[in-house]
Write a protein that holds these residues in place. Structure first.
Motif, short mmCIF file in Angstrom:
data_model
loop_
_atom_site.label_atom_id
_atom_site.label_comp_id
_atom_site.label_asym_id
_atom_site.label_seq_id
_atom_site.Cartn_x
_atom_site.Cartn_y
_atom_site.Cartn_z
N PHE A 290 36.32 33.99 44.03
CA PHE A 290 37.58 34.31 44.72
C PHE A 290 38.56 33.16 44.54
CE2 PHE A 290 40.30 33.86 48.45
CZ PHE A 290 40.86 35.13 48.55
N ILE A 291 39.81 33.51 44.23
CA ILE A 291 40.91 32.54 44.18
C ILE A 291 42.02 33.06 45.07
CG2 ILE A 291 42.51 31.25 42.73
CD1 ILE A 291 40.76 32.03 40.32
N ALA A 296 48.37 26.45 54.17
CA ALA A 296 48.72 25.15 54.75
C ALA A 296 49.50 24.28 53.79
CB ALA A 296 47.44 24.42 55.19
N ASP A 297 49.06 24.20 52.53
CA ASP A 297 49.75 23.29 51.60
C ASP A 297 50.28 24.01 50.35
OD1 ASP A 297 47.51 23.85 50.15
OD2 ASP A 297 46.69 21.83 50.17
N ASP A 298 50.26 25.32 50.36
CA ASP A 298 50.78 26.13 49.26
C ASP A 298 50.01 25.88 47.96
OD1 ASP A 298 52.53 28.18 48.58
OD2 ASP A 298 53.91 26.80 47.57
N GLY A 299 48.77 25.44 48.10
CA GLY A 299 47.91 25.27 46.93
C GLY A 299 46.98 26.46 46.78
N LEU A 300 45.85 26.26 46.12
CA LEU A 300 44.88 27.32 45.89
C LEU A 300 43.59 27.05 46.65
CD1 LEU A 300 45.23 28.01 42.05
CD2 LEU A 300 46.41 29.12 43.94
N THR A 301 42.94 28.10 47.06
CA THR A 301 41.60 28.01 47.64
C THR A 301 40.63 28.75 46.72
OG1 THR A 301 41.88 30.03 48.96
CG2 THR A 301 42.53 27.94 49.98
N TYR A 302 39.40 28.29 46.70
CA TYR A 302 38.37 28.89 45.84
C TYR A 302 37.15 29.20 46.69
CZ TYR A 302 41.25 26.79 42.16
OH TYR A 302 42.29 26.43 41.36
N GLY A 303 36.47 30.28 46.35
CA GLY A 303 35.28 30.64 47.10
C GLY A 303 34.45 31.67 46.37
N THR A 304 33.42 32.17 47.06
CA THR A 304 32.56 33.22 46.51
C THR A 304 32.34 34.29 47.56
OG1 THR A 304 30.56 32.00 47.16
CG2 THR A 304 31.38 31.68 44.90
N LEU A 350 48.37 37.94 44.95
CA LEU A 350 47.94 37.38 46.23
C LEU A 350 46.58 36.69 46.10
CD1 LEU A 350 48.80 40.30 48.69
CD2 LEU A 350 50.13 38.23 48.25
N ALA A 351 45.72 37.29 45.27
CA ALA A 351 44.37 36.77 45.12
C ALA A 351 43.80 37.26 43.81
CB ALA A 351 43.48 37.21 46.29
N ALA A 352 42.76 36.59 43.36
CA ALA A 352 42.03 37.02 42.17
C ALA A 352 40.55 37.05 42.49
CB ALA A 352 42.30 36.07 41.00
N TYR A 353 39.86 38.03 41.92
CA TYR A 353 38.42 38.18 42.09
C TYR A 353 37.78 37.96 40.72
CZ TYR A 353 39.99 40.13 46.48
OH TYR A 353 40.60 40.30 47.70
N VAL A 354 36.96 36.93 40.63
CA VAL A 354 36.39 36.48 39.35
C VAL A 354 35.00 37.09 39.21
CG1 VAL A 354 35.70 34.49 37.97
CG2 VAL A 354 37.73 34.36 39.45
N LEU A 355 34.83 37.91 38.18
CA LEU A 355 33.57 38.62 37.98
C LEU A 355 32.71 37.94 36.93
CD1 LEU A 355 35.20 42.06 38.30
CD2 LEU A 355 33.08 41.49 39.48
N PRO A 356 31.39 38.09 37.02
CA PRO A 356 30.50 37.52 36.01
C PRO A 356 30.32 38.49 34.84
CG PRO A 356 29.21 38.52 37.76
CD PRO A 356 30.66 38.70 38.15
N PRO A 357 29.81 37.99 33.71
CA PRO A 357 29.42 38.90 32.64
C PRO A 357 28.28 39.80 33.10
CG PRO A 357 29.45 36.60 31.90
CD PRO A 357 29.55 36.59 33.39
#
Length: 394
Positions: A290-291, A296-304, A350-357
């Motif tokens: 997840f991106i 808070a700081d207008d940057g990016l957050t990353y997660g799963t 708004l967001a991106a969902y990063v999928l695996p192969p």
């Protein structure tokens, strides 16, 4: 598998058209408009002038892209830019690369055949949903040109020992066509005589459509139209690349999801950056990256996100999250994770969902469970090149 057969191909004559590397292009659905213009500029005979001609999308307009494509194709045949084979046959095809996104080298070998069309649900197995727009576009083009401009891509589970032996032997000889594309993938082609029993070697296996759902659906519609007027004919077949996954390792890369509107999901766990996201995503474990934006700081957050269920995990992602938080036309797709990250950073998403192969085996298993993957779920890579060989159905 449905019947495979040798075919009479339509091919560029380099003595008239120029170097083959300037004449081919990727499949139409992975070419953006700026890239289309680049292929158009590469040569007046580049296949993109036909496959993605400029002009109106209205097929009834005399200046439509479809009318222009048909006129170009007729002119090229008349001038000898394209020439028909003297007799039917098959083609052996090899795609090889020195490094993919993960830095791995690889090779895929298969055969081009004329594949007899049959309705979905028999021995031809789809795995993705289709969209009406591309079907209407490709059908108008097929009506105008009566030519399959590019192959669909299908896999069989094999292993077929005689096919593997044939490909190992024939690829030791000098190739009829040899080019390296803009991604660094080398494409080589050899002709196989019609008497070689390729069709019987493939007959025991069902065919999974890896790439070309819209083109196969289009070919079925065109076949039915021609049957209503002319009965059976060459329109009963489609040009197909068939690869045996029992002997070939076929990469199945993901299309990542860009969410343009709706409610953004909350990740189950946080990680520090994109590199950590890529290290964590896992199809078998049901883990998606997840991106998002950091308010808070207008940057990016990353997660799963952890999603239970059987692979491919893209199915669970849609069923449990995206179909709920991003309904309608609020998704876009990219096979570049860096493009996905840039889209969130720029505010385009708004967001991106990063999928695996995933794997062809897991895709086939999903179809066996009666599932159809969401549109733009798999990116079988590398793709067969458009323009290496065409197949008229007139």
């Amino acid at each position: 598998m449905p019947q495979a057969a040798p075919f009479v191909g339509l091919r560029y004559d380099p003595a008239v058209a120029g170097p083959i590397a300037q004449l081919t292009a990727p499949p139409y659905d992975v070419i953006s408009e700026p890239h289309r213009d680049g292929f158009h500029a590469a040569s007046p005979y580049n296949i993109a002038h036909v496959d993605l001609a400029r002009g109106s999308l209205d097929p009834d307009n005399e200046q439509s892209r479809y009318a222009r494509a048909a006129e170009l194709l007729r002119t090229w045949e008349h001038e000898g830019v394209l020439r028909a084979d003297d007799e039917p046959g098959y083609d052996a095809y090899e795609l090889s690369w020195t490094a993919d996104e993960a830095g791995n080298a690889g090779r895929i070998r298969g055969v081009f055949v004329a594949l007899t069309l049959e309705p979905w649900g028999g021995s031809v197995i789809p795995h993705e949903e289709t969209m009406p727009g591309p079907i209407e576009d490709r059908l108008a083009l097929l009506r105008a040109t009566a030519t399959h401009l590019s192959p669909i891509y299908g896999t069989v589970t094999g292993p077929s020992a005689p096919l593997a032996a044939l490909l190992d032997g024939i690829t030791e000889a000098a190739a009829r066509v040899d080019l390296t594309d803009e991604e660094g993938v080398r494409h080589r082609l050899w002709r196989i005589a019609a008497g070689v029993p390729v069709a019987s070697w493939l007959r025991p296996y069902d065919l999974l459509i890896a790439d070309g759902h819209h083109r196969y659906t289009t070919a079925l519609a065109y076949r039915d139209e021609r049957h209503a007027v002319d009965g059976p004919g060459p329109w009963d077949s489609i040009l197909a690349l068939v690869v045996d996954t029992g002997t070939q390792h076929v990469p199945v890369l993901p299309y990542h999801r860009l969410q343009l509107s709706g409610t953004v999901a909350e990740p189950d766990a946080s990680v520090t950056d994109l590199e950590h996201v890529l290290a964590r995503v896992d199809d078998a474990a049901g883990r998606v990256g997840f991106i998002g934006r950091d308010a808070a700081d207008d940057g990016l957050t990353y997660g799963t996100l952890e999603l239970s269920g059987q692979p491919p995990v893209v199915c669970a992602l849609h069923e449990r999250i995206l179909d709920r938080v991003a309904p309608g036309d609020s998704l876009r797709f990219t096979h570049s994770v860096h493009d996905a990250e840039r889209a969130v950073r720029s505010g385009d998403a708004l967001a991106a969902y990063v999928l695996p192969p995933t794997t062809p085996e897991d895709v086939l298993a999903a179809t066996g469970r009666g599932e159809r993957l969401p549109r733009k779920s798999t990116f079988f890579w590398p793709k067969p090149r458009t323009g290496l060989v065409l197949m008229p159905v007139r």
